[in-house]
Design an enzyme around this catalytic site. Sequence first.
Site, PDB file in Angstrom:
ATOM      1  N   ILE A   6       0.846  -1.187   0.000  1.00 50.69           N
ATOM      2  CA  ILE A   6       0.000   0.000   0.000  1.00 50.69           C
ATOM      3  C   ILE A   6       0.885   1.241   0.000  1.00 50.69           C
ATOM      4  O   ILE A   6       1.772   1.371   0.860  1.00 50.69           O
ATOM      5  CB  ILE A   6      -0.914   0.021   1.237  1.00 50.69           C
ATOM      6  CG1 ILE A   6      -1.759  -1.258   1.310  1.00 50.69           C
ATOM      7  CG2 ILE A   6      -1.817   1.254   1.227  1.00 50.69           C
ATOM      8  CD1 ILE A   6      -2.452  -1.461   2.639  1.00 50.69           C
ATOM      9  N   GLY A   8       1.302   5.449   0.425  1.00 54.15           N
ATOM     10  CA  GLY A   8       0.632   6.496   1.197  1.00 54.15           C
ATOM     11  C   GLY A   8      -0.055   5.943   2.433  1.00 54.15           C
ATOM     12  O   GLY A   8      -1.171   6.348   2.777  1.00 54.15           O
ATOM     13  N   SER A  10       0.618   6.254   5.618  1.00 56.02           N
ATOM     14  CA  SER A  10       0.852   6.931   6.903  1.00 56.02           C
ATOM     15  C   SER A  10      -0.408   7.539   7.482  1.00 56.02           C
ATOM     16  O   SER A  10      -0.439   7.913   8.662  1.00 56.02           O
ATOM     17  CB  SER A  10       1.924   8.024   6.735  1.00 56.02           C
ATOM     18  OG  SER A  10       1.474   9.024   5.838  1.00 56.02           O
ATOM     19  N   SER A  11      -1.474   7.669   6.683  1.00 58.14           N
ATOM     20  CA  SER A  11      -2.705   8.290   7.182  1.00 58.14           C
ATOM     21  C   SER A  11      -3.864   7.925   6.263  1.00 58.14           C
ATOM     22  O   SER A  11      -3.674   7.317   5.202  1.00 58.14           O
ATOM     23  CB  SER A  11      -2.556   9.822   7.238  1.00 58.14           C
ATOM     24  OG  SER A  11      -2.385  10.363   5.936  1.00 58.14           O
ATOM     25  N   GLY A  12      -5.061   8.303   6.682  1.00 56.07           N
ATOM     26  CA  GLY A  12      -6.232   8.200   5.838  1.00 56.07           C
ATOM     27  C   GLY A  12      -6.522   6.808   5.319  1.00 56.07           C
ATOM     28  O   GLY A  12      -6.406   5.811   6.033  1.00 56.07           O
ATOM     29  N   GLY A  14      -4.923   4.912   3.312  1.00 58.34           N
ATOM     30  CA  GLY A  14      -3.795   3.998   3.307  1.00 58.34           C
ATOM     31  C   GLY A  14      -3.559   3.366   4.666  1.00 58.34           C
ATOM     32  O   GLY A  14      -3.345   2.152   4.776  1.00 58.34           O
ATOM     33  N   SER A 132     -11.217   9.003  -7.181  1.00 64.18           N
ATOM     34  CA  SER A 132     -12.026   9.972  -6.447  1.00 64.18           C
ATOM     35  C   SER A 132     -13.302  10.213  -7.233  1.00 64.18           C
ATOM     36  O   SER A 132     -13.355   9.930  -8.440  1.00 64.18           O
ATOM     37  CB  SER A 132     -11.241  11.282  -6.308  1.00 64.18           C
ATOM     38  OG  SER A 132     -12.081  12.340  -5.877  1.00 64.18           O
ATOM     39  N   TYR A 145      -6.464  18.768  -9.701  1.00 64.27           N
ATOM     40  CA  TYR A 145      -6.783  17.467  -9.085  1.00 64.27           C
ATOM     41  C   TYR A 145      -7.735  16.689  -9.977  1.00 64.27           C
ATOM     42  O   TYR A 145      -7.532  15.498 -10.227  1.00 64.27           O
ATOM     43  CB  TYR A 145      -7.393  17.706  -7.705  1.00 64.27           C
ATOM     44  CG  TYR A 145      -7.720  16.440  -6.949  1.00 64.27           C
ATOM     45  CD1 TYR A 145      -6.716  15.585  -6.517  1.00 64.27           C
ATOM     46  CD2 TYR A 145      -9.042  16.116  -6.632  1.00 64.27           C
ATOM     47  CE1 TYR A 145      -7.011  14.430  -5.800  1.00 64.27           C
ATOM     48  CE2 TYR A 145      -9.349  14.968  -5.915  1.00 64.27           C
ATOM     49  CZ  TYR A 145      -8.333  14.132  -5.504  1.00 64.27           C
ATOM     50  OH  TYR A 145      -8.636  12.990  -4.800  1.00 64.27           O
TER      51      TYR A 145
END
Length: 278
Positions: A6, A8, A10-12, A14, A132, A145
């Site tokens: 995985i 990213g 470190s947060s959210g 992921g 997204s 984005y």
Amino acid sequence: MSTVLITGASSGFGLESARLFAAKGYNVVATMRNTAAVPELDGQPNVLVTHLDVQDPESIQAALNTAIDRFGHIDALVNNAGFSLWGVFESLPRKKIQEQFDVNVFGVMDVTRAILPHFRHRQQGVIVNVSSGAGVFGLPMISAYNASKFALEGFSESLSYELLSQGIIVKIVEPGGVLDTQFSKRLAQEAAAAPAAPDDYAAFIAGAEEVFAGLRANRLASSADVAKVIFDAVTDGTTQLRYVATEDIKPLVDARRSTSEADYMQMMRGKFLPRLPR
């Protein structure tokens, strides 16, 4: 035991995905730029926390090598790392837009390219690209984005045909806003650092921010909810391409995909340009 890598983590989404996969008995390769960010993941026998910066190809290959040395193989890749710029396009510096694509598009491509020889050798593998709602419908103030996620969706769909011939399945998970992610914090930091927009946009920006405030008020999902959809996408054994991960964006996704172009544009212009011709 199956292994998932995985980005990213470190947060959210992921981090919650790493927690969920580990709890379900998977070997988890939780990659991130700063490996000190989530000490809770370290020390678990089925979790490897290792450095990977999607903008650094050498770190990508090093992370893959470390993962395979530790667990022997990788069965699934979750391309989760990403961020968003905020502001009218005219005010966004080209350098920041380049960074947006370096992380959200070229980073995904580079990680995917690096792992494909391993997947092809085994004639199996699942790749989940976290997109997204902004990969489905366009919104003002996040044009860069939007562009990166539209690119990710097109890349993923096209790639899915190529890789299915090799026994490799590509999937797209499309979340909307959630209550507990660092994504919004990063977006706010980027917005604060961005050059001011020309004054001519002031009224439009104020109106758009009101619309976005209403959208944020309707957020009901958590990062853990999105992680469950990512887990399902990896493990459901199907070749389904797209998964809408949060309820808040389903009306807009359905409108974009199911209504006529004229009706859809009239609806969206009515939200963001209520006093102008639609």
